[in-house]
Write a protein that holds these residues in place. Structure first.
Motif: not given
Length: 124
Positions: A12-14, A82-84, A88-91, A121-124
């Motif tokens: 997901x994107x930031x 999980x919102x917003x 650093x939430x990637x795990x 995974x939170x990444x653009x």
């Protein structure tokens, strides 16, 4: 014995949102549920934990205001909304079950059962 199966992870994107699900089977009555996460090289940390009945929950400061734990006892399923999301939430996120101390302390040592984990995974 309690069996736990997580689902709902992904990329997901930031700023985006995901909802994790944890379906429990077996002796689930009066069990507290918790969500934990772990990245390589670091210890597993508590994200949010919830008692079996309405009333007690614990949440890490880093996710307050962004993550919400809930459970549907009729479906034997717990959720982590999980919102917003931030990078650093990637795990790998794990669902856990245990006694009341799991809900009040939300530490891995108080978990009796674990799911297999789901990657977020939170990444653009």
């Amino acid at each position: 014995q309690v069996q736990l199966v997580e689902s709902g992870g992904g990329l997901v994107q930031p700023g985006g949102s995901l909802r994790l699900s944890c379906r429990a089977s077996g002796r689930t009555r009066n069990t507290a549920i918790g969500w934990f996460r772990q990245v390589p090289g670091k210890e597993r940390e508590g994200v949010s934990c919830l008692s079996s009945s309405v009333g007690y929950s614990t949440q890490a400061d880093s996710v307050k205001g962004r993550f919400t734990i809930s459970r549907d006892n009729a479906k034997n399923t717990a959720y982590l909304q999980m919102n917003d999301l931030r990078p650093e939430d990637s795990a790998v996120y794990y669902c856990a079950a245990g006694g009341l101390l799991l809900a009040t302390q939300c530490v891995p040592q108080e978990a009796d059962y674990w799911g297999q984990g789901t990657q977020v995974t939170v990444s653009s």
